[in-house]
Design a protein around this motif. Structure first.
Motif, PDB file in Angstrom:
ATOM      1  N   GLY A 161       0.846  -1.193   0.000  1.00 37.21           N
ATOM      2  CA  GLY A 161       0.000   0.000   0.000  1.00 37.21           C
ATOM      3  C   GLY A 161       0.882   1.244   0.000  1.00 37.21           C
ATOM      4  O   GLY A 161       1.921   1.273   0.660  1.00 37.21           O
ATOM      5  N   ALA A 162       0.487   2.276  -0.751  1.00 36.14           N
ATOM      6  CA  ALA A 162       1.304   3.491  -0.843  1.00 36.14           C
ATOM      7  C   ALA A 162       1.607   4.053   0.546  1.00 36.14           C
ATOM      8  O   ALA A 162       2.688   4.583   0.780  1.00 36.14           O
ATOM      9  CB  ALA A 162       0.609   4.527  -1.719  1.00 36.14           C
ATOM     10  N   LEU A 163       0.650   3.961   1.464  1.00 37.43           N
ATOM     11  CA  LEU A 163       0.884   4.490   2.810  1.00 37.43           C
ATOM     12  C   LEU A 163       1.149   3.384   3.834  1.00 37.43           C
ATOM     13  O   LEU A 163       1.157   3.638   5.042  1.00 37.43           O
ATOM     14  CB  LEU A 163      -0.323   5.339   3.268  1.00 37.43           C
ATOM     15  CG  LEU A 163      -0.710   6.530   2.385  1.00 37.43           C
ATOM     16  CD1 LEU A 163      -1.804   7.360   3.047  1.00 37.43           C
ATOM     17  CD2 LEU A 163       0.493   7.410   2.085  1.00 37.43           C
ATOM     18  N   GLY A 164       1.369   2.176   3.355  1.00 32.77           N
ATOM     19  CA  GLY A 164       1.602   1.043   4.262  1.00 32.77           C
ATOM     20  C   GLY A 164       2.936   1.136   4.975  1.00 32.77           C
ATOM     21  O   GLY A 164       3.822   1.908   4.590  1.00 32.77           O
ATOM     22  N   GLU A 165       3.085   0.314   5.991  1.00 32.92           N
ATOM     23  CA  GLU A 165       4.255   0.375   6.864  1.00 32.92           C
ATOM     24  C   GLU A 165       5.589   0.215   6.117  1.00 32.92           C
ATOM     25  O   GLU A 165       6.482   1.034   6.260  1.00 32.92           O
ATOM     26  CB  GLU A 165       4.110  -0.709   7.949  1.00 32.92           C
ATOM     27  CG  GLU A 165       5.356  -1.015   8.722  1.00 32.92           C
ATOM     28  CD  GLU A 165       5.759   0.077   9.705  1.00 32.92           C
ATOM     29  OE1 GLU A 165       5.014   1.054   9.842  1.00 32.92           O
ATOM     30  OE2 GLU A 165       6.829  -0.062  10.331  1.00 32.92           O
ATOM     31  N   THR A 166       5.727  -0.831   5.308  1.00 26.29           N
ATOM     32  CA  THR A 166       7.050  -1.060   4.726  1.00 26.29           C
ATOM     33  C   THR A 166       7.344  -0.112   3.568  1.00 26.29           C
ATOM     34  O   THR A 166       8.495   0.163   3.271  1.00 26.29           O
ATOM     35  CB  THR A 166       7.215  -2.522   4.238  1.00 26.29           C
ATOM     36  OG1 THR A 166       6.156  -2.792   3.342  1.00 26.29           O
ATOM     37  CG2 THR A 166       7.160  -3.503   5.384  1.00 26.29           C
ATOM     38  N   THR A 167       6.304   0.375   2.916  1.00 28.69           N
ATOM     39  CA  THR A 167       6.529   1.324   1.825  1.00 28.69           C
ATOM     40  C   THR A 167       7.071   2.637   2.390  1.00 28.69           C
ATOM     41  O   THR A 167       7.976   3.241   1.828  1.00 28.69           O
ATOM     42  CB  THR A 167       5.224   1.561   1.042  1.00 28.69           C
ATOM     43  OG1 THR A 167       4.628   0.301   0.793  1.00 28.69           O
ATOM     44  CG2 THR A 167       5.474   2.265  -0.258  1.00 28.69           C
ATOM     45  N   GLY A 168       6.472   3.047   3.474  1.00 28.09           N
ATOM     46  CA  GLY A 168       7.037   4.157   4.227  1.00 28.09           C
ATOM     47  C   GLY A 168       6.697   5.560   3.754  1.00 28.09           C
ATOM     48  O   GLY A 168       7.249   6.526   4.265  1.00 28.09           O
ATOM     49  N   PHE A 169       5.808   5.700   2.792  1.00 24.04           N
ATOM     50  CA  PHE A 169       5.394   7.055   2.403  1.00 24.04           C
ATOM     51  C   PHE A 169       4.344   7.556   3.392  1.00 24.04           C
ATOM     52  O   PHE A 169       3.506   6.792   3.877  1.00 24.04           O
ATOM     53  CB  PHE A 169       4.793   7.063   1.000  1.00 24.04           C
ATOM     54  CG  PHE A 169       5.768   6.706  -0.082  1.00 24.04           C
ATOM     55  CD1 PHE A 169       6.883   7.506  -0.330  1.00 24.04           C
ATOM     56  CD2 PHE A 169       5.579   5.581  -0.860  1.00 24.04           C
ATOM     57  CE1 PHE A 169       7.793   7.176  -1.342  1.00 24.04           C
ATOM     58  CE2 PHE A 169       6.477   5.241  -1.870  1.00 24.04           C
ATOM     59  CZ  PHE A 169       7.580   6.041  -2.112  1.00 24.04           C
ATOM     60  N   ASP A 170       4.363   8.853   3.658  1.00 28.56           N
ATOM     61  CA  ASP A 170       3.402   9.424   4.606  1.00 28.56           C
ATOM     62  C   ASP A 170       2.291  10.209   3.927  1.00 28.56           C
ATOM     63  O   ASP A 170       1.433  10.787   4.599  1.00 28.56           O
ATOM     64  CB  ASP A 170       4.127  10.329   5.618  1.00 28.56           C
ATOM     65  CG  ASP A 170       4.873   9.486   6.659  1.00 28.56           C
ATOM     66  OD1 ASP A 170       4.511   8.308   6.850  1.00 28.56           O
ATOM     67  OD2 ASP A 170       5.839  10.005   7.247  1.00 28.56           O
ATOM     68  N   SER A 171       2.330  10.281   2.599  1.00 32.44           N
ATOM     69  CA  SER A 171       1.226  10.936   1.888  1.00 32.44           C
ATOM     70  C   SER A 171       1.178  10.390   0.463  1.00 32.44           C
ATOM     71  O   SER A 171       2.172   9.840  -0.043  1.00 32.44           O
ATOM     72  CB  SER A 171       1.416  12.455   1.856  1.00 32.44           C
ATOM     73  OG  SER A 171       2.506  12.784   1.026  1.00 32.44           O
ATOM     74  N   ILE A 172       0.036  10.568  -0.173  1.00 28.33           N
ATOM     75  CA  ILE A 172      -0.113  10.140  -1.568  1.00 28.33           C
ATOM     76  C   ILE A 172       0.807  10.988  -2.448  1.00 28.33           C
ATOM     77  O   ILE A 172       1.425  10.510  -3.394  1.00 28.33           O
ATOM     78  CB  ILE A 172      -1.598  10.230  -1.997  1.00 28.33           C
ATOM     79  CG1 ILE A 172      -2.394   9.140  -1.248  1.00 28.33           C
ATOM     80  CG2 ILE A 172      -1.749  10.064  -3.501  1.00 28.33           C
ATOM     81  CD1 ILE A 172      -3.885   9.121  -1.518  1.00 28.33           C
TER      82      ILE A 172
END
Ligand SMILES: [Zn+2]
Ligand SMILES: [Zn+2]
Length: 398
Positions: free
Chosen positions: A159-170
């Protein structure tokens, strides 16, 4: 007309998907569920695309696709999910993005552009070496009308905002190509109430899809529209504008039933309801926990639970009918006994969504116990043991 749309599904050419998924089986199962608009899934995949072309044809009235010869009213839209990955500061950034397109003629060009970054034919959901922003840029360069949205926004791995991806916004995930993003998929482990706590998401429309890997799981989440015509631009304009007269509601899985709701470790049989300062280490194996959707939502939340943003699209929760029957008769969800009862109810009410929203008194004429369970669900009297680390949550309707 009322349109019930499931815009993210997979073909049998995607990993871990049922071999029974064919275009005609999708049309038949969609009809049984009460879905009249469905994604083709996996349209970038060569073999599936061949099947799409063999079995579907454009519908003159809507520009969408329908089953050749035996049209049952279900319309298809060209849609796929793409996995992108790249490395940044030693961390891999993996994001799943859904793409819907209007024009079949553009697929060959799209395949040409995207195949430079990875094989499109190994998996129905191709894995491409590029950023999510590059993907959007390339798609838009070929198909200006593409409708692009982050898939299952919060799930831990992709997921774009998921834990391992690590992004905090779209915006962080899609960079300057964020201007082409106007919706996101909430995913099974979150519902609108959770997403409404995150004010940065207000500008986007929340949509809900099944991400089904089998025919039975179609429509476990969906979107309901009231539009004059079932048509590509009309549907996406309703979403983009968050037009409450046209985008009526979303149908949601109970988020606790989703398999990444809580933090936890499947191997260690351990799960944890996350709090603001909750421990991220498993007390059993001492390794980092798989951080679930609820935890990530709380990290980015800047509002209290219960806040409803203006312009929010309403929603209802539903449990798939086969799961309700399975629970009530205490038999596995794939058993013949469940299937027989399912068919009996579908025959009486026409579609699964009709059964799930029917007056319990009328269901009672067929099955008193199941009527009682559905009544409980309609009143939201559902007890759920939340899912974590790939384990689905378990509900009770007693
Ligand atoms: Zn995905
Ligand atoms: Zn552990």
């Amino acid at each position: 007309m009322k349109v019930v749309a499931d815009l993210h599904i997979h073909s049998r050419f995607s990993r871990a998907c049922s071999t029974r998924i064919t275009p005609s089986a999708l049309a038949a199962s969609a009809l049984e569920k009460g879905i009249n608009l469905i994604s083709t899934g996996d349209f970038l995949h060569n073999q599936w695309l061949t099947e799409i072309k063999q079995n579907l044809e454009p519908d003159k009235d809507t520009g969408l696709l329908k089953i050749k010869r035996s049209d049952n009213g279900v319309r298809f839209m060209l849609g796929t999910e793409v996995a992108t990955f790249f490395w940044e500061k030693g961390k891999s950034k993996r994001v799943h993005t859904c793409i819907m397109i209007k024009n079949m003629e553009n697929i060959s060009q799209l395949r040409e552009v995207l195949s430079k970054s990875g094989s499109l034919d190994i998996d129905g959901r191709p894995i491409l070496s590029m950023s999510a922003a590059e993907l959007v840029e390339k798609v838009i360069s070929v198909e200006r009308d593409a409708f692009i949205f982050p898939a299952h926004l919060w799930t831990p791995y992709f997921g774009a905002l998921g834990e391992t991806t690590g992004f905090d916004s779209i915006k962080e995930a899609y960079e300057d190509m964020e201007k082409y993003i106007y919706a996101y998929e909430s995913g099974l482990s979150s519902d609108p109430k959770m997403n409404w706590m995150v004010s940065q998401l207000d500008k986007y429309a929340l949509i809900s899809n099944s991400d089904a890997h089998s025919l039975e799981k179609l429509g476990r989440e969906a979107n309901v529209f009231n539009v004059s015509k079932i048509e590509y631009n009309e549907i996406f304009k309703a979403i983009k504008d968050k037009d409450k007269a046209k985008f009526i509601r979303t149908i949601e899985f109970y988020p606790e039933e989703g398999k990444y709701h809580y933090d936890g470790h499947r191997q260690c049989n351990f799960s944890l309801k996350p709090g603001k300062s909750s421990d991220r280490i498993c007390p059993v194996c001492k390794k980092p926990l798989v951080i679930g959707v609820m935890h990530r939502v709380m990290e980015l939340a800047d509002r209290e639970e219960g806040y409803i943003p203006s312009g929010a699209i309403p929603y209802i929760h539903q449990i798939p009918l086969r799961e309700i029957i399975s629970f009530m008769i205490n038999k596995g969800v794939g058993t013949q006994a469940v299937e027989n009862k399912y068919k009996e109810l579908i025959n009486a009410f026409g579609t699964e969504f009709n059964v799930l929203t029917a007056d319990p008194k009328s269901i009672s004429k067929i099955d008193h116990d199941i009527a009682g369970a559905i009544e409980k669900m309609q009143k939201n009297e559902v007890k759920i043991d939340p899912g974590y680390d790939g384990v689905f949550g378990k509900f009770e309707l007693l």
